[in-house]
Write a protein that holds these residues in place. Structure first.
Motif, PDB file in Angstrom:
ATOM      1  N   ALA A 103      -5.298   1.155 -11.454  1.00 26.96           N
ATOM      2  CA  ALA A 103      -4.030   1.863 -11.217  1.00 26.96           C
ATOM      3  C   ALA A 103      -3.218   1.149 -10.142  1.00 26.96           C
ATOM      4  O   ALA A 103      -2.019   0.893 -10.315  1.00 26.96           O
ATOM      5  N   ALA A 104      -3.863   0.823  -9.034  1.00 21.89           N
ATOM      6  CA  ALA A 104      -3.143   0.184  -7.936  1.00 21.89           C
ATOM      7  C   ALA A 104      -2.613  -1.180  -8.368  1.00 21.89           C
ATOM      8  O   ALA A 104      -1.472  -1.535  -8.067  1.00 21.89           O
TER       9      ALA A 104
ATOM     10  N   TRP B  35      -1.867  -2.178 -11.399  1.00 18.88           N
ATOM     11  CA  TRP B  35      -0.770  -1.997 -12.354  1.00 18.88           C
ATOM     12  C   TRP B  35       0.537  -1.722 -11.595  1.00 18.88           C
ATOM     13  O   TRP B  35       1.561  -2.365 -11.845  1.00 18.88           O
ATOM     14  N   ALA B  36       0.479  -0.783 -10.642  1.00 22.28           N
ATOM     15  CA  ALA B  36       1.700  -0.432  -9.906  1.00 22.28           C
ATOM     16  C   ALA B  36       2.189  -1.619  -9.074  1.00 22.28           C
ATOM     17  O   ALA B  36       3.378  -1.931  -9.056  1.00 22.28           O
TER      18      ALA B  36
ATOM     19  N   ALA C 121       1.369  -4.968  -9.255  1.00 21.44           N
ATOM     20  CA  ALA C 121       1.629  -6.252  -9.898  1.00 21.44           C
ATOM     21  C   ALA C 121       2.755  -6.189 -10.910  1.00 21.44           C
ATOM     22  O   ALA C 121       3.442  -7.177 -11.135  1.00 21.44           O
ATOM     23  N   LYS C 122       2.959  -5.047 -11.529  1.00 22.64           N
ATOM     24  CA  LYS C 122       3.924  -5.003 -12.626  1.00 22.64           C
ATOM     25  C   LYS C 122       5.280  -4.426 -12.222  1.00 22.64           C
ATOM     26  O   LYS C 122       6.208  -4.428 -13.021  1.00 22.64           O
ATOM     27  N   PHE C 123       5.408  -3.882 -11.021  1.00 19.98           N
ATOM     28  CA  PHE C 123       6.669  -3.257 -10.628  1.00 19.98           C
ATOM     29  C   PHE C 123       7.081  -3.730  -9.238  1.00 19.98           C
ATOM     30  O   PHE C 123       6.251  -4.178  -8.449  1.00 19.98           O
ATOM     31  N   GLU C 124       8.403  -3.601  -8.975  1.00 15.35           N
ATOM     32  CA  GLU C 124       8.918  -3.844  -7.629  1.00 15.35           C
ATOM     33  C   GLU C 124       9.248  -2.502  -6.999  1.00 15.35           C
ATOM     34  O   GLU C 124       9.888  -1.673  -7.633  1.00 15.35           O
ATOM     35  N   PHE C 125       8.799  -2.269  -5.779  1.00 16.72           N
ATOM     36  CA  PHE C 125       9.197  -1.035  -5.097  1.00 16.72           C
ATOM     37  C   PHE C 125       9.115  -1.257  -3.594  1.00 16.72           C
ATOM     38  O   PHE C 125       8.477  -2.204  -3.123  1.00 16.72           O
TER      39      PHE C 125
ATOM     40  N   LYS D  87       5.813  -2.107  -0.898  1.00 14.49           N
ATOM     41  CA  LYS D  87       4.728  -2.719  -1.658  1.00 14.49           C
ATOM     42  C   LYS D  87       3.795  -3.539  -0.766  1.00 14.49           C
ATOM     43  O   LYS D  87       2.571  -3.457  -0.894  1.00 14.49           O
TER      44      LYS D  87
ATOM     45  N   LEU E  94       1.561  -1.246   1.174  1.00 13.80           N
ATOM     46  CA  LEU E  94       0.507  -0.699   0.322  1.00 13.80           C
ATOM     47  C   LEU E  94      -0.593  -1.736   0.085  1.00 13.80           C
ATOM     48  O   LEU E  94      -1.786  -1.425   0.158  1.00 13.80           O
TER      49      LEU E  94
ATOM     50  N   GLN F 122      -0.450 -10.255 -11.165  1.00 12.59           N
ATOM     51  CA  GLN F 122       0.829 -10.794 -10.714  1.00 12.59           C
ATOM     52  C   GLN F 122       1.092 -12.145 -11.369  1.00 12.59           C
ATOM     53  O   GLN F 122       2.198 -12.426 -11.815  1.00 12.59           O
TER      54      GLN F 122
END
Lengths: 305, 295
Positions: free
Chosen positions: A93-94, A96-97, A99-103, A106, A109, A177
């Protein structure tokens, strides 16, 4: 012909002379490195085997047949069987969040995921005593409801989860990533659901990294000493994991028994190293196979890079 | 995999993350995965760690200071930091040597040696502790040669250093190895053809390029050594003021039900862990910059 080959070899040697050392220096360095490794890694392993078999194979097997040893082995297996899957779900889960998204946040985290590696195992155990112990935040409530966490199996599992927390996530984040999101986007655009995309596109790409993280986290889960020692209470046959049982036997001067249990853990370590190496070699071969692909299919190489 | 990727435009090659901001809402599961990751992180790591901080706040400043700065505790800091530093320095040189030999030379059994480097990660610390003790005790394989010369290693601070060298051994090797593999031989050839000796080439060309990795490995080995407990307590002898490490102080305070004291010392160790984590992150950032932006 043979003269030409000699000349060629000579020029190769001259070319290498710029980037390597003389044979003497080379073997000296190799010798020193092997001596360093032998002294610090091979000798301790050999010592475990010798000490375990000091009184013969009979005494060795006898020590492993003790009910307390069995209870310790069982508890260790249970602990790993609970903590590794939980960290696996978190790791995926971590990753996926992250490596696949920008926020925003990050980087913070990612650092926080690594935090348990930096914390001393003893401190890791202590924090759970402060939350769940008799004098802790939830202590009175737990006592009123007759739930035991500290000095019981749940505490051991929690402490183990803490110390193995980052392993799988940290293995997957850089891997996912590097793979980017192109393949997943293609799957989604072509109509796959999120789950299908994960199972059929992402998972095959990360399976080796995932396995790598799982075996490392399993080795640590089965071998953790400091954190588990704080929360376990050392109740023989009940809350002693294998490493704690080794300590108890060792302090009772039952050297053969202590090293017998220790030898099981050493075998576990060696098996872990073998699986890990096999994964690495496989990965290396796959990378090489991709690099050898003819240049008219450049995207395959680029996706793997 | 190849079928899927060959159907794509080949724009995003090795640096895929920077330009794919538009991907954000195409892929599903962001809220679910981030939410679960944060929930689990809070439950397992952040809330329990905050308990440590809150518990320390229940102490008065005097109580806190007595707990973290009594002579016995100060002696344990000295041992923990001193031994960790020596062990990390030994691993700096030993690790560089092993990484160099593994990357640059061929010899029989190289793959086994390479795999064995990770043994300290895989071997439970308690096992390492008792086997090192068995080796170095007066009747052990190594101890029997040292003891007649008056060198005692087991049950002294020297034993602590040995255990910490074992624990930290893989870090420098594993951080330096990939960087050393990527160094360009052309630079070395250029240095040689310009008249540099091999040692000058190493010192002035190779060493600067692996320096960030070397220091990262050093910091990791040092950080790991500071917190180490399992392998050390068997070999240290655990004499107060002499061979008692800081994590053991926490344990012994706990065993005397001195929760406040244990918490205060633990907070000091936690703060040191934070600092080391930041240092390591900084070093890794430096290394990424040095190797040209690729992670």
């Amino acid at each position: 012909m043979s003269g030409g080959a000699t000349a060629l070899r000579g020029s190769v040697r001259r070319a290498q002379a710029g980037t390597t050392e003389s044979r003497l220096v080379r073997w000296l360095l190799i010798g020193l490195a092997l001596a360093f490794m032998g002294l610090f890694l091979v000798l301790p392993l050999a010592a475990v085997a010798t000490e375990a078999l000091r009184k013969g194979l009979g005494a060795y097997l006898e020590a492993l047949r003790e009910p307390d040893a069995w209870a310790a082995i069982r508890l260790t297996l249970i602990t790993a069987a609970i903590s590794v899957p939980l960290n696996l779900v978190f790791g995926v889960a971590a990753a996926w969040a992250i490596a696949k998204f920008e926020f925003r946040g990050k980087a913070v985290l990612t650092t926080l995921v690594d935090l348990p590696f930096a914390v001393s195992p003893v401190v890791a155990g202590l924090i759970y005593v402060l939350v769940f112990g008799a004098q802790g935040w939830l202590g009175p409530w737990l006592a009123a409801h007759d739930i035991k966490i500290i000095f019981a199996v749940p505490g051991i599992v929690l402490a183990t989860i803490f110390v193995t927390f980052p392993f799988i996530a940290r293995e997957l984040i850089p891997l996912m990533q590097a793979q980017g999101t192109d393949e997943e986007q293609a799957a989604i655009v072509l109509g796959a659901t999120g789950w299908q995309t994960f199972w059929r596109v992402t998972l095959p790409n990360i399976k080796w990294g995932l396995l790598y993280g799982v075996i490392l986290s399993n080795a640590r889960a089965m071998g953790e000493f400091g954190a588990v020692s704080v929360v376990s209470g050392h109740i023989r046959g009940q809350t002693n994991t294998m490493p704690l049982h080794v300590e108890v036997l060792y302090n009772e001067y039952q050297s053969v028994a202590a090293f017998a249990v220790a030898s099981l853990l050493a075998i576990l370590a060696l098996v872990t190293l073998v699986i890990k190496s096999v994964i690495e070699w496989r990965h290396e071969r796959e990378m090489k196979a991709l690099a050898d692909l003819p240049p008219e299919r450049p995207t395959a190489g680029a996706a793997a890079a | 995999m190849t079928a899927a990727s060959s159907a794509l435009p080949s724009t995003a090659a090795p640096l895929p993350r920077q330009k794919s901001g538009g991907a954000k809402r195409v892929l599903p599961g962001f809220n679910l995965t981030l939410g679960y990751a944060l929930f689990y992180l809070c439950l397992i790591v952040l809330i329990p760690l905050s308990a440590l901080v809150f518990k320390t706040f229940t102490l008065s400043w005097d109580q806190f200071w007595t707990a973290v700065a009594s002579p016995r505790v100060l002696a344990s800091y000295r041992l923990t930091f001193g031994a960790s530093l020596i062990a990390a320095i030994v691993n700096l040189f030993g690790g560089l040597l092993v990484a160099w030999v593994l990357v640059r030379y061929d010899f029989p059994g190289k793959r086994i040696v390479d795999a064995l480097v990770d043994l300290p990660f895989a071997l439970p610390t308690a096992v390492a502790g008792i086997s090192l003790t068995a080796l170095l005790a007066g009747n052990g394989w190594i101890g029997q040669f040292l003891e007649p010369h008056g060198i005692k290693v087991a049950f002294t601070p020297a034993g602590v250093v040995i255990a910490l060298i074992f624990i930290g051994l893989p870090f420098v090797v594993r951080t330096v190895q990939p960087v050393l593999e990527d160094t360009e031989k052309e630079l070395e050839e250029a240095a040689t053809s310009l008249g540099a000796t091999r040692w000058q080439t190493f010192r002035l060309v190779i060493l600067p390029s692996i320096m960030p990795a070397l220091l990262t490995g050093f910091a990791m080995a040092f950080a790991r050594a500071i917190g180490e407990y399992g392998s050390v307590i068997f070999i240290a002898g655990n004499m107060p003021m002499v061979s008692e490490i800081t994590p053991l102080i926490i344990i012994s305070k706990l065993e005397q039900y001195d929760f406040a004291g244990a918490t205060a010392v633990a907070l000091v160790m936690l703060l040191i862990s934070f600092v080391m984590l930041l240092v390591i992150n900084g070093l890794q950032g430096w290394q990424r910059k040095r190797s040209g932006g690729t992670s």
